[in-house]
Design a protein around this motif. Structure first.
Motif, PDB file in Angstrom:
ATOM      1  N   PRO B  17       0.850  -1.399  -0.017  1.00 58.99           N
ATOM      2  CA  PRO B  17      -0.125   0.107   0.021  1.00 58.99           C
ATOM      3  C   PRO B  17       0.816   1.270  -0.056  1.00 58.99           C
ATOM      4  O   PRO B  17       2.001   1.217   0.522  1.00 58.99           O
ATOM      5  N   SER B  18       0.567   2.055  -0.719  1.00 62.32           N
ATOM      6  CA  SER B  18       1.189   3.690  -0.780  1.00 62.32           C
ATOM      7  C   SER B  18       0.959   4.374   0.210  1.00 62.32           C
ATOM      8  O   SER B  18      -0.358   4.657   0.629  1.00 62.32           O
ATOM      9  N   ASP B  19       1.688   4.974   1.100  1.00 62.52           N
ATOM     10  CA  ASP B  19       1.311   5.952   2.433  1.00 62.52           C
ATOM     11  C   ASP B  19       0.443   6.880   1.807  1.00 62.52           C
ATOM     12  O   ASP B  19      -0.681   7.275   2.582  1.00 62.52           O
ATOM     13  N   SER B 125      11.978  13.525 -12.969  1.00 63.92           N
ATOM     14  CA  SER B 125      12.221  13.789 -11.448  1.00 63.92           C
ATOM     15  C   SER B 125      11.769  15.102 -10.980  1.00 63.92           C
ATOM     16  O   SER B 125      12.750  15.873 -11.298  1.00 63.92           O
ATOM     17  N   PRO B 126      10.512  15.337 -10.559  1.00 64.79           N
ATOM     18  CA  PRO B 126       9.472  14.324 -10.145  1.00 64.79           C
ATOM     19  C   PRO B 126       8.853  13.833 -11.235  1.00 64.79           C
ATOM     20  O   PRO B 126       8.755  14.342 -12.320  1.00 64.79           O
ATOM     21  N   SER B 127       7.968  12.756 -11.028  1.00 65.27           N
ATOM     22  CA  SER B 127       7.030  12.190 -11.870  1.00 65.27           C
ATOM     23  C   SER B 127       5.677  11.811 -11.227  1.00 65.27           C
ATOM     24  O   SER B 127       5.604  11.591 -10.051  1.00 65.27           O
ATOM     25  N   PHE B 128       4.750  11.199 -11.973  1.00 62.43           N
ATOM     26  CA  PHE B 128       3.282  10.769 -11.606  1.00 62.43           C
ATOM     27  C   PHE B 128       3.771   9.752 -10.774  1.00 62.43           C
ATOM     28  O   PHE B 128       4.145   8.647 -10.939  1.00 62.43           O
ATOM     29  N   LEU B 129       3.144   9.793  -9.598  1.00 63.49           N
ATOM     30  CA  LEU B 129       3.348   8.756  -8.499  1.00 63.49           C
ATOM     31  C   LEU B 129       2.898   7.478  -9.060  1.00 63.49           C
ATOM     32  O   LEU B 129       3.351   6.348  -8.935  1.00 63.49           O
ATOM     33  N   ALA B 130       1.540   7.181  -9.533  1.00 63.43           N
ATOM     34  CA  ALA B 130       0.787   6.011  -9.918  1.00 63.43           C
ATOM     35  C   ALA B 130       2.008   5.246 -10.858  1.00 63.43           C
ATOM     36  O   ALA B 130       1.814   4.019 -10.874  1.00 63.43           O
ATOM     37  N   SER B 131       2.426   6.165 -11.526  1.00 63.23           N
ATOM     38  CA  SER B 131       3.322   5.469 -12.982  1.00 63.23           C
ATOM     39  C   SER B 131       4.594   4.936 -12.121  1.00 63.23           C
ATOM     40  O   SER B 131       5.090   3.578 -12.528  1.00 63.23           O
ATOM     41  N   LEU B 132       5.308   5.785 -11.267  1.00 58.44           N
ATOM     42  CA  LEU B 132       6.279   5.226 -10.432  1.00 58.44           C
ATOM     43  C   LEU B 132       6.142   3.939  -9.695  1.00 58.44           C
ATOM     44  O   LEU B 132       6.730   2.769  -9.853  1.00 58.44           O
ATOM     45  N   ILE B 133       4.779   3.778  -9.083  1.00 57.63           N
ATOM     46  CA  ILE B 133       4.320   2.753  -8.429  1.00 57.63           C
ATOM     47  C   ILE B 133       4.254   1.657  -9.256  1.00 57.63           C
ATOM     48  O   ILE B 133       4.704   0.369  -9.023  1.00 57.63           O
ATOM     49  N   CYS B 134       3.625   1.703 -10.441  1.00 56.50           N
ATOM     50  CA  CYS B 134       3.522   0.489 -11.167  1.00 56.50           C
ATOM     51  C   CYS B 134       4.701   0.059 -11.890  1.00 56.50           C
ATOM     52  O   CYS B 134       4.980  -1.059 -11.919  1.00 56.50           O
ATOM     53  N   PHE B 135       5.506   1.001 -12.357  1.00 57.67           N
ATOM     54  CA  PHE B 135       6.853   0.504 -12.601  1.00 57.67           C
ATOM     55  C   PHE B 135       7.698  -0.311 -11.651  1.00 57.67           C
ATOM     56  O   PHE B 135       8.263  -1.407 -11.902  1.00 57.67           O
ATOM     57  N   ARG B 136       7.589   0.104 -10.233  1.00 57.42           N
ATOM     58  CA  ARG B 136       8.290  -0.370  -9.112  1.00 57.42           C
ATOM     59  C   ARG B 136       7.473  -1.862  -9.222  1.00 57.42           C
ATOM     60  O   ARG B 136       8.389  -2.978  -8.893  1.00 57.42           O
ATOM     61  N   ASN B 137       6.424  -1.964  -9.262  1.00 57.70           N
ATOM     62  CA  ASN B 137       5.400  -3.135  -9.067  1.00 57.70           C
ATOM     63  C   ASN B 137       6.199  -4.184 -10.050  1.00 57.70           C
ATOM     64  O   ASN B 137       6.378  -5.536  -9.635  1.00 57.70           O
ATOM     65  N   TYR B 138       6.184  -3.613 -11.250  1.00 54.16           N
ATOM     66  CA  TYR B 138       6.783  -4.585 -12.146  1.00 54.16           C
ATOM     67  C   TYR B 138       8.451  -5.069 -12.059  1.00 54.16           C
ATOM     68  O   TYR B 138       8.983  -5.678 -12.921  1.00 54.16           O
ATOM     69  N   GLY B 139       9.036  -4.389 -10.930  1.00 57.29           N
ATOM     70  CA  GLY B 139      10.302  -4.738 -10.704  1.00 57.29           C
ATOM     71  C   GLY B 139      11.293  -3.756 -11.387  1.00 57.29           C
ATOM     72  O   GLY B 139      12.680  -4.196 -11.114  1.00 57.29           O
ATOM     73  N   VAL B 358      -0.173  17.168  -1.408  1.00 54.98           N
ATOM     74  CA  VAL B 358       0.470  16.006  -1.585  1.00 54.98           C
ATOM     75  C   VAL B 358       2.002  16.301  -1.425  1.00 54.98           C
ATOM     76  O   VAL B 358       2.233  17.468  -1.937  1.00 54.98           O
ATOM     77  N   GLN B 359       2.626  15.506  -0.500  1.00 51.66           N
ATOM     78  CA  GLN B 359       3.968  15.862  -0.369  1.00 51.66           C
ATOM     79  C   GLN B 359       4.929  15.628  -1.531  1.00 51.66           C
ATOM     80  O   GLN B 359       4.943  14.577  -1.974  1.00 51.66           O
ATOM     81  N   GLY B 360       5.871  16.445  -1.675  1.00 55.71           N
ATOM     82  CA  GLY B 360       6.604  16.239  -3.014  1.00 55.71           C
ATOM     83  C   GLY B 360       7.465  15.270  -3.148  1.00 55.71           C
ATOM     84  O   GLY B 360       7.531  14.663  -4.313  1.00 55.71           O
ATOM     85  N   SER B 361       7.863  14.695  -1.898  1.00 52.81           N
ATOM     86  CA  SER B 361       8.875  13.688  -2.101  1.00 52.81           C
ATOM     87  C   SER B 361       8.549  12.435  -2.665  1.00 52.81           C
ATOM     88  O   SER B 361       9.197  11.758  -3.198  1.00 52.81           O
ATOM     89  N   CYS B 362       7.273  12.116  -2.629  1.00 51.90           N
ATOM     90  CA  CYS B 362       6.821  10.661  -3.109  1.00 51.90           C
ATOM     91  C   CYS B 362       6.904  10.736  -4.824  1.00 51.90           C
ATOM     92  O   CYS B 362       6.546   9.672  -5.199  1.00 51.90           O
ATOM     93  N   PHE B 363       6.892  11.998  -5.311  1.00 49.71           N
ATOM     94  CA  PHE B 363       7.054  11.975  -6.765  1.00 49.71           C
ATOM     95  C   PHE B 363       8.645  12.047  -7.175  1.00 49.71           C
ATOM     96  O   PHE B 363       8.704  11.735  -8.634  1.00 49.71           O
TER      97      PHE B 363
END
Lengths: 405, 405
Positions: B17-19, B125-139, B358-363
């Motif tokens: 889950p994302s904070d 950098s920074p970029s869209f959070l959901a895309s970062l999460i998606c790419f990370r999920n895929y490894g 939204v806190q900037g660091s998560c992007f």
């Protein structure tokens, strides 16, 4: 051939067009009588109800209807499904329910959850083609389990699990369609449903219960879902609005243990954020407003009639050396022809004769069943069923003659 | 903790889950003025048009509207999109267009196509959070590229590519949001768009051009998409109906080279079969019937007004040590506070003060940018914008005082 192949993931490299789907796509000739697809009949669509409900939700609450929804689903619909499932002997509450963009998405997310290269997945043999393709795309080795008229043979299932265990293979997933199975139409007995739970507990795997046809029962007694016997939260139950409302709305649902639901929701979040909110509200009103209770008997009557028609055409025209199932519901009849017939080789001739089916071999994880075929009875018009079965029977007779010549 | 963890795929084990999302979910208090989300304003939804069109398509052609659709999309809508994209300087035809169940699905399928463990993905950098999460999920390992007021800094981009090449690292994908970027609001210059194509050719990677905001331009000249300069078919362009029609309908599209489109369609097929057909027909009529041309100026007017309001509130209330972007369109303003402020630590105090961001660091792929925040101006009501920015400014002043005390 593909200039970017070297950039692809392993999964993308594995993904290939399916022969069968390519054939179905090309089959645009309106003169072909098709028993090949798996589509509901448009006569079953509750068009007036959908129109009425669509207007009402846009009138009453356009802001929620047209805005982003939560990944888990529109809460009133989750509540409705939880109640509906409880009426099907599956005790659950809203937290166990996820609304999916069709049951296909549920299968895909379960694969993402459990399947990767090196994993083994157990399925019925034969089983639903799209699920086999999905598991293979995710890198699974698929082992098919033998079926009889009561579904998967659980004693052989247990033997297989023991043999795999000896080889150090630990399948995380058994995929089953317990009611009016695609492609065979066979229904899993209650006794075996209970036994599968015991096996899942003993051999430590999860069960994906894919149940899009369960409420399309024309005769006989409802058998409670495997999920209703699930004392350890090992079953992911999935069903769909495609056959009881409309496939175009792309809606299905899962019922699962809270831990599994949370993971599936996280995977769904990056997959498509949420299911279509407009569709979810239409589905909710459809269930809540009494429309579903009125429509379901109509759908079942249409399909029972078409199935009777196909069964009697098979009786009248098909060679005595062939056998077929007589499902008590669902959308498909499964035919076994005499061994000398190869339904894949026969297919182009069937198209010439303007009739189509799906070759049985593509449903078998090991590619066997070359003399089998799946026939869909829900989509063709009533009178086309007789004509089409007759055409097919004539072709089979010809094939038998040339085989014995 | 999770009883079935040992059965999960590597991907499922990575998914957490994302904070930020968890915080946003809990934020139900209606008194909170939220600049945190990324939702369009419901005032922009063409409710009457949707109602009218929904009725018409159900009246005229219920069978197609409610039946299964093809994976590639409803052909008339693909045609409409192909024409629309050509008007945006992207030459393409129907075979290049896929209709997606939202642009999020396009990102997910591109990740499935190109990303897996061991692969490196480049993003702004920074970029869209959901895309970062998606790419990370895929490894993926994600490397963020520095931006300035004209978007990603292409000279440093090239240096990075050279350095990676020396290390034997070959990223298959650069992900960019060229117009009114999420989260910064920055737009990539035309010169740099051209240069990115050169880099993609030279260093052999694909570009995912995520363009949900491109037509939300309030001032200045339209810059043609990167895809319009793509002479080698290396760009997957994606856009969405969420910001110009309705997010609840879950519709987006991709424009890509035929080889890439075929692969994406195969991945989509097992993912959810097809996008919602009813929605696709609504979107098609919306584009074809002149509704879109009438609605777009209304949407832009509403957002331009809200943005002016937020910019002047920032001017009036925010400390002189802070800086922010003045985007010429889109949905977000990006704020940089003085270094001593940590927007993540400040967040619970903001909630107490009934204001959210939204806190900037998560992007940031590397978690930097602790003194930054993203503010959404499209969703809050006009008068709430002043109040909210004032509350936030007061909080920041307090934080600055306690930091210097």
């Amino acid at each position: 051939m593909d200039r970017f192949e070297h950039l692809y993931s392993e999964m993308a490299k594995r993904v290939k067009p399916s022969d069968v789907r390519e054939i179905l796509k090309m089959m645009q000739d309106p003169e072909i009588i098709s028993f090949a697809g798996g589509m509901p009949n448009p006569d079953t669509f509750p068009i007036d109800a959908i129109k009425e409900i669509a207007n009402r939700v846009l009138e009453d609450d356009p802001v929620v209807t047209l805005q982003y929804g939560t990944t888990e689903g529109y809460n009133p619909l989750r509540e409705t499904i939880a109640e509906y499932m409880s009426s099907q002997q599956v005790e659950c509450d809203i937290d166990n329910v996820l609304i999916m963009s069709g049951a296909t998405q549920a299968i895909a997310l379960a694969a993402e959850l459990l399947v990767e290269r090196g994993k083994t997945v157990l399925t019925e043999s034969p089983s639903f083609l799209a699920s086999l393709i999905c598991f293979r795309n995710y890198g699974a080795e698929i082992i098919g389990l033998t079926m009889d008229d009561d579904g998967v043979q659980v004693d052989m299932f247990e033997e297989k699990l023991k043999a795999l265990r000896k080889q150090g293979i630990h399948p995380p997933l058994f995929y089953t369609i317990p009611n009016f199975q695609n492609p065979t139409g066979v229904t899993l007995s209650e006794k075996r449903r209970r036994r599968i739970i015991d096996l899942a507990n003993e051999f430590d795997f999860l069960v994906f219960e894919d149940d899009p046809y369960g409420n399309l029962r024309f005769e006989g007694e409802h058998i409670p879902p495997i999920k209703s016997f699930d004392d350890s939260g090992r079953v992911i139950y999935a069903s769909s609005f495609s056959k009881i409302l409309s496939p175009g709305l792309r809606l299905g649902w899962t019922v699962a243990d809270i831990e599994l639901s949370r993971k599936l929701a996280l995977l769904k979040q990056t997959s498509d954020v949420s299911a279509n909110v407009f569709s979810q509200r239409i589905a909710n009103e459809y269930m809540r407003g009494g429309y579903f209770d009125r429509q379901l008997p109509i759908i079942k009557e249409i399909y029972a009639r078409k199935q009777r028609r196909m069964l009697s055409a098979l009786e009248n025209y098909f060679p005595k050396t062939s056998r077929w199932t007589r499902p008590k519901g669902g959308m498909f009849i499964w035919v076994e022809l005499q061994k000398s017939i190869d339904t894949k080789q026969m297919f182009p001739k069937a198209i010439e004769k303007k009739v189509a089916y799906v070759q049985g071999s593509c449903f078998f994880p090991d590619g066997s069943g070359r003399n089998t075929m799946r026939l869909n009875f829900t989509h063709p018009a009533d009178e086309k069923i007789d004509q089409g079965i007759k055409r097919l029977a004539e072709l089979i007779e010809l094939e038998m003659k040339s085989a014995s010549a």
